[in-house]
Design a protein around this motif. Structure first.
Motif, PDB file in Angstrom:
ATOM      1  N   ASP A 190       0.854  -1.181   0.000  1.00 41.53           N
ATOM      2  CA  ASP A 190       0.000   0.000   0.000  1.00 41.53           C
ATOM      3  C   ASP A 190       0.894   1.236   0.000  1.00 41.53           C
ATOM      4  OD1 ASP A 190      -2.466   1.354   0.113  1.00 41.53           O
ATOM      5  OD2 ASP A 190      -2.425   1.442   2.297  1.00 41.53           O
ATOM      6  N   LYS A 191       0.381   2.318  -0.525  1.00 38.80           N
ATOM      7  CA  LYS A 191       1.065   3.622  -0.521  1.00 38.80           C
ATOM      8  C   LYS A 191       2.473   3.529  -1.113  1.00 38.80           C
ATOM      9  CE  LYS A 191      -1.434   5.339   3.498  1.00 38.80           C
ATOM     10  NZ  LYS A 191      -1.339   5.933   4.820  1.00 38.80           N
ATOM     11  N   VAL A 192       2.589   2.970  -2.306  1.00 33.23           N
ATOM     12  CA  VAL A 192       3.885   2.828  -2.977  1.00 33.23           C
ATOM     13  C   VAL A 192       4.318   4.193  -3.492  1.00 33.23           C
ATOM     14  CG1 VAL A 192       5.114   1.707  -4.864  1.00 33.23           C
ATOM     15  CG2 VAL A 192       3.343   0.449  -3.602  1.00 33.23           C
ATOM     16  N   ARG A 193       5.558   4.572  -3.150  1.00 33.29           N
ATOM     17  CA  ARG A 193       6.108   5.865  -3.558  1.00 33.29           C
ATOM     18  C   ARG A 193       7.484   5.664  -4.182  1.00 33.29           C
ATOM     19  NH1 ARG A 193       4.429   5.453   1.217  1.00 33.29           N
ATOM     20  NH2 ARG A 193       6.329   5.666   2.398  1.00 33.29           N
ATOM     21  N   LEU A 194       7.729   6.349  -5.269  1.00 29.90           N
ATOM     22  CA  LEU A 194       9.032   6.326  -5.920  1.00 29.90           C
ATOM     23  C   LEU A 194       9.920   7.355  -5.236  1.00 29.90           C
ATOM     24  CD1 LEU A 194      10.836   5.340  -8.287  1.00 29.90           C
ATOM     25  CD2 LEU A 194       9.886   7.228  -9.623  1.00 29.90           C
ATOM     26  N   LEU A 195      11.025   6.897  -4.658  1.00 32.97           N
ATOM     27  CA  LEU A 195      11.963   7.797  -3.990  1.00 32.97           C
ATOM     28  C   LEU A 195      13.038   8.293  -4.941  1.00 32.97           C
ATOM     29  CD1 LEU A 195      12.495   5.838  -0.648  1.00 32.97           C
ATOM     30  CD2 LEU A 195      10.931   7.741  -1.088  1.00 32.97           C
ATOM     31  N   ASP A 196      13.524   7.385  -5.785  1.00 37.14           N
ATOM     32  CA  ASP A 196      14.612   7.724  -6.696  1.00 37.14           C
ATOM     33  C   ASP A 196      14.630   6.702  -7.818  1.00 37.14           C
ATOM     34  OD1 ASP A 196      16.792   9.131  -7.675  1.00 37.14           O
ATOM     35  OD2 ASP A 196      18.243   8.109  -6.387  1.00 37.14           O
ATOM     36  N   SER A 197      15.201   7.089  -8.935  1.00 34.63           N
ATOM     37  CA  SER A 197      15.364   6.145 -10.043  1.00 34.63           C
ATOM     38  C   SER A 197      16.646   6.477 -10.786  1.00 34.63           C
ATOM     39  CB  SER A 197      14.167   6.192 -10.990  1.00 34.63           C
ATOM     40  OG  SER A 197      14.077   7.438 -11.627  1.00 34.63           O
ATOM     41  N   ARG A 198      17.216   5.435 -11.393  1.00 36.48           N
ATOM     42  CA  ARG A 198      18.457   5.609 -12.149  1.00 36.48           C
ATOM     43  C   ARG A 198      18.361   4.723 -13.387  1.00 36.48           C
ATOM     44  NH1 ARG A 198      24.206   3.336 -11.171  1.00 36.48           N
ATOM     45  NH2 ARG A 198      22.998   1.761 -10.080  1.00 36.48           N
ATOM     46  N   LEU A 199      18.436   5.336 -14.541  1.00 39.14           N
ATOM     47  CA  LEU A 199      18.376   4.609 -15.804  1.00 39.14           C
ATOM     48  C   LEU A 199      19.731   3.968 -16.061  1.00 39.14           C
ATOM     49  CD1 LEU A 199      16.348   4.116 -18.114  1.00 39.14           C
ATOM     50  CD2 LEU A 199      17.366   6.054 -19.298  1.00 39.14           C
ATOM     51  N   LEU A 200      19.762   2.626 -16.103  1.00 35.16           N
ATOM     52  CA  LEU A 200      21.008   1.899 -16.334  1.00 35.16           C
ATOM     53  C   LEU A 200      21.303   1.793 -17.822  1.00 35.16           C
ATOM     54  CD1 LEU A 200      20.502  -0.925 -13.683  1.00 35.16           C
ATOM     55  CD2 LEU A 200      21.734   1.234 -13.433  1.00 35.16           C
ATOM     56  N   ASP A 201      20.294   1.535 -18.605  1.00 30.05           N
ATOM     57  CA  ASP A 201      20.336   1.609 -20.062  1.00 30.05           C
ATOM     58  C   ASP A 201      18.897   1.803 -20.525  1.00 30.05           C
ATOM     59  OD1 ASP A 201      19.130  -1.019 -20.368  1.00 30.05           O
ATOM     60  OD2 ASP A 201      21.107  -1.884 -20.002  1.00 30.05           O
ATOM     61  N   LYS A 202      18.645   1.762 -21.824  1.00 33.57           N
ATOM     62  CA  LYS A 202      17.306   2.138 -22.293  1.00 33.57           C
ATOM     63  C   LYS A 202      16.210   1.184 -21.841  1.00 33.57           C
ATOM     64  CE  LYS A 202      17.514  -0.032 -26.814  1.00 33.57           C
ATOM     65  NZ  LYS A 202      16.274  -0.383 -27.452  1.00 33.57           N
ATOM     66  N   ASP A 203      16.559  -0.031 -21.445  1.00 32.48           N
ATOM     67  CA  ASP A 203      15.553  -1.006 -21.046  1.00 32.48           C
ATOM     68  C   ASP A 203      15.684  -1.476 -19.594  1.00 32.48           C
ATOM     69  OD1 ASP A 203      14.357  -1.015 -23.551  1.00 32.48           O
ATOM     70  OD2 ASP A 203      15.706  -2.556 -24.305  1.00 32.48           O
ATOM     71  N   ARG A 204      16.561  -0.864 -18.803  1.00 33.84           N
ATOM     72  CA  ARG A 204      16.742  -1.267 -17.404  1.00 33.84           C
ATOM     73  C   ARG A 204      16.788  -0.038 -16.525  1.00 33.84           C
ATOM     74  NH1 ARG A 204      21.007  -5.145 -15.819  1.00 33.84           N
ATOM     75  NH2 ARG A 204      22.265  -3.300 -16.092  1.00 33.84           N
ATOM     76  N   LEU A 205      16.040  -0.102 -15.442  1.00 28.82           N
ATOM     77  CA  LEU A 205      15.905   1.030 -14.545  1.00 28.82           C
ATOM     78  C   LEU A 205      15.984   0.530 -13.106  1.00 28.82           C
ATOM     79  CD1 LEU A 205      15.022   4.118 -14.376  1.00 28.82           C
ATOM     80  CD2 LEU A 205      12.711   3.232 -14.126  1.00 28.82           C
ATOM     81  N   GLU A 206      16.822   1.164 -12.310  1.00 30.97           N
ATOM     82  CA  GLU A 206      16.891   0.858 -10.886  1.00 30.97           C
ATOM     83  C   GLU A 206      16.024   1.880 -10.158  1.00 30.97           C
ATOM     84  OE1 GLU A 206      20.205  -0.024  -7.463  1.00 30.97           O
ATOM     85  OE2 GLU A 206      20.659   1.522  -8.942  1.00 30.97           O
ATOM     86  N   VAL A 207      15.118   1.401  -9.321  1.00 29.98           N
ATOM     87  CA  VAL A 207      14.233   2.294  -8.591  1.00 29.98           C
ATOM     88  C   VAL A 207      14.367   2.057  -7.092  1.00 29.98           C
ATOM     89  CG1 VAL A 207      12.544   2.540 -10.447  1.00 29.98           C
ATOM     90  CG2 VAL A 207      12.260   0.715  -8.777  1.00 29.98           C
ATOM     91  N   ALA A 208      14.216   3.107  -6.341  1.00 34.06           N
ATOM     92  CA  ALA A 208      14.132   3.020  -4.888  1.00 34.06           C
ATOM     93  C   ALA A 208      12.683   3.336  -4.527  1.00 34.06           C
ATOM     94  CB  ALA A 208      15.076   4.018  -4.232  1.00 34.06           C
ATOM     95  N   LEU A 209      12.028   2.377  -3.867  1.00 36.10           N
ATOM     96  CA  LEU A 209      10.625   2.530  -3.515  1.00 36.10           C
ATOM     97  C   LEU A 209      10.449   2.540  -2.006  1.00 36.10           C
ATOM     98  CD1 LEU A 209       8.947  -0.038  -5.949  1.00 36.10           C
ATOM     99  CD2 LEU A 209       9.234   2.423  -6.265  1.00 36.10           C
ATOM    100  N   ALA A 210       9.473   3.285  -1.556  1.00 37.20           N
ATOM    101  CA  ALA A 210       9.015   3.232  -0.174  1.00 37.20           C
ATOM    102  C   ALA A 210       7.548   2.835  -0.230  1.00 37.20           C
ATOM    103  CB  ALA A 210       9.167   4.588   0.500  1.00 37.20           C
TER     104      ALA A 210
END
Length: 137
Positions: free
Chosen positions: A45-65
């Motif tokens: 519940d209450k998913v929030r995106l804290l940060d994201s970093r594009l590794l390449d055009k098809d891969r993304l690292e996200v920090a979620l709370a």
């Protein structure tokens, strides 16, 4: 001149890769926590995106709370983990290991209890949008 810069900004915004939608982030958090399926004992519940970093055009690292909300008490969840096993000695041993693993991961919990979590996840862009990567690095 202003129209040129405005058109350029709009063009660049349209060309930049779009990140995951809120629905895709919620699905990734639920999958990462195992909150999907008939045997799930919690929900996110209450998913929030804290940060994201594009590794390449098809891969993304996200920090979620997000919050996890338990939908079952600990004893019921532990029992359900071993419910499909045959009633023999090895099955009881496996059920005990599952309960210990559950306790190590979440501790004792009650139905309706809410806890805050943060997690870094790797998402991959596929045919159906952004999804949780098979191999988390």
């Amino acid at each position: 001149m202003k129209k040129f810069w405005l058109a350029t900004l709009l063009f660049l915004a349209a060309c930049s890769p779009s990140g995951p939608s809120q629905t895709e982030l919620e699905r990734a958090a639920a999958l990462a926590e195992g909150a999907v399926g008939k045997d799930a004992f919690l929900r996110t519940d209450k998913v929030r995106l804290l940060d994201s970093r594009l590794l390449d055009k098809d891969r993304l690292e996200v920090a979620l709370a997000y919050d996890i909300v338990f939908t079952k008490d600990f004893p019921e969840a532990a029992h359900d983990l071993g419910a499909g096993l045959a009633p023999d000695l090895f099955a009881r041993f496996g059920s005990s290991l599952a309960a210990m693993s559950l306790k190590m991961e979440y501790g004792l919990f009650r139905k309706g209890e809410r806890r805050q979590r943060q997690q870094h996840l790797l998402l991959e862009k596929g045919k159906e949008g952004w999804q949780l990567a098979d191999k988390q690095q």
